[in-house]
Design an enzyme around this catalytic site. Structure first.
Site, PDB file in Angstrom:
ATOM      1  N   SER A 172       0.685  -1.118   0.378  1.00 49.08           N
ATOM      2  CA  SER A 172       0.032   0.261   0.305  1.00 49.08           C
ATOM      3  C   SER A 172       0.868   1.529  -0.018  1.00 49.08           C
ATOM      4  O   SER A 172       0.269   2.291   0.257  1.00 49.08           O
ATOM      5  CB  SER A 172      -1.264   0.141   1.673  1.00 49.08           C
ATOM      6  OG  SER A 172      -0.396   0.266   2.165  1.00 49.08           O
ATOM      7  N   LYS A 183       1.790   4.599   7.612  1.00 49.80           N
ATOM      8  CA  LYS A 183       1.149   5.241   6.023  1.00 49.80           C
ATOM      9  C   LYS A 183       1.269   6.678   6.507  1.00 49.80           C
ATOM     10  O   LYS A 183       2.313   6.870   7.642  1.00 49.80           O
ATOM     11  CB  LYS A 183      -0.030   5.099   7.417  1.00 49.80           C
ATOM     12  CG  LYS A 183      -1.086   3.518   6.861  1.00 49.80           C
ATOM     13  CD  LYS A 183      -0.818   3.945   5.344  1.00 49.80           C
ATOM     14  CE  LYS A 183      -1.991   2.237   4.814  1.00 49.80           C
ATOM     15  NZ  LYS A 183      -1.421   0.836   5.614  1.00 49.80           N
TER      16      LYS A 183
END
Length: 237
Positions: free
Chosen positions: A158, A196
């Site tokens: 991701s 993230k």
């Protein structure tokens, strides 16, 4: 922290602008970095633009401006007398390495520091952090600033558009504070961790992936705790 290719491209653009005042073409950048397609150059430029190193000048073709350079910036060698479109030739540190640090080929060799490798962190779906103090990983001392550092192995895809791939080892500065837009290790609900990009939106915190396949997750401020900020990356070849 820039990937090696981002560092090479930034150096190439900076040197071309200083020598001729004109940005290199996409074909010249592709040739200089030995890439097979211009789509890779587009991704690298987007990454540099998102990190605030360059900007595209509006209404002008091939117009790029270098806004800043990395703190450890060391211009890479280009063949003497090189003309427009000449091949880019980065400096390379020779040696028998088990892992390669993007950007290390452009810096002087430095003493290695052993950091604790705490385990695996998902860059896609959050997983519980592993705290195995028996493993360590060596990184150049020049990569680290002040404070406590540690490393984690990435699982998932991701964050690939930020240059972080499955199997990479990320180096983090321990701390509970990070600026808006920084890539962090975030602890969610005191039992999950994920890697993230951190965005603060009013009273909420958004954890953004760097892959369009994944959605941004938004939490209340009491549900997310910063556990560290990304400062480097190790990759095996």
């Amino acid at each position: 922290m820039l990937t090696r290719k981002q560092y090479e491209l930034l150096t190439f653009i900076d040197q071309r602008l200083k020598s001729s005042g004109v940005s290199p073409s996409f074909d010249e950048m592709k040739e200089a970095l030995d890439l097979k397609s211009k789509s890779g150059i587009h991704r690298l430029i987007t990454g540099l633009e998102e990190r605030g190193f360059i900007r595209r000048l509006p209404h002008r073709a091939r117009a790029l401006e270098v806004l800043r350079l990395p703190e450890n910036f060391a211009p890479m060698a280009v063949a003497a007398g090189a003309e427009e479109g000449a091949r880019f030739a980065p400096n390379v540190i020779q040696g028998d390495f088990k892992s390669v640090l993007p950007g290390a080929a452009m810096a002087a060799a430095a003493e290695a520091v052993d950091l604790p490798l705490y385990g695996k962190i998902a860059a896609g779906t959050p997983i519980e952090a592993l705290r195995d103090h028996s493993e360590t990983v060596s990184v150049p001392a020049s990569l680290l600033g002040t404070g406590e550092h540690y490393a984690l192995t990435v699982e998932g895809d991701s964050m690939i558009d930020a240059g972080i791939q499955d199997g990479d080892t990320v180096v983090l500065r321990h701390g509970d504070v990070a600026e808006n837009g920084a890539i962090v290790v975030a602890l969610i609900d005191d039992n999950e961790v994920t890697l993230k990009r951190l965005r603060r939106k009013g009273a909420s915190i958004a954890l953004e992936p760097a892959n369009k396949k994944y959605e941004t997750r938004i939490f209340g401020p009491d549900r997310v705790k910063v556990q560290g900020r990304l400062v480097g990356l190790l990759r095996r070849y």
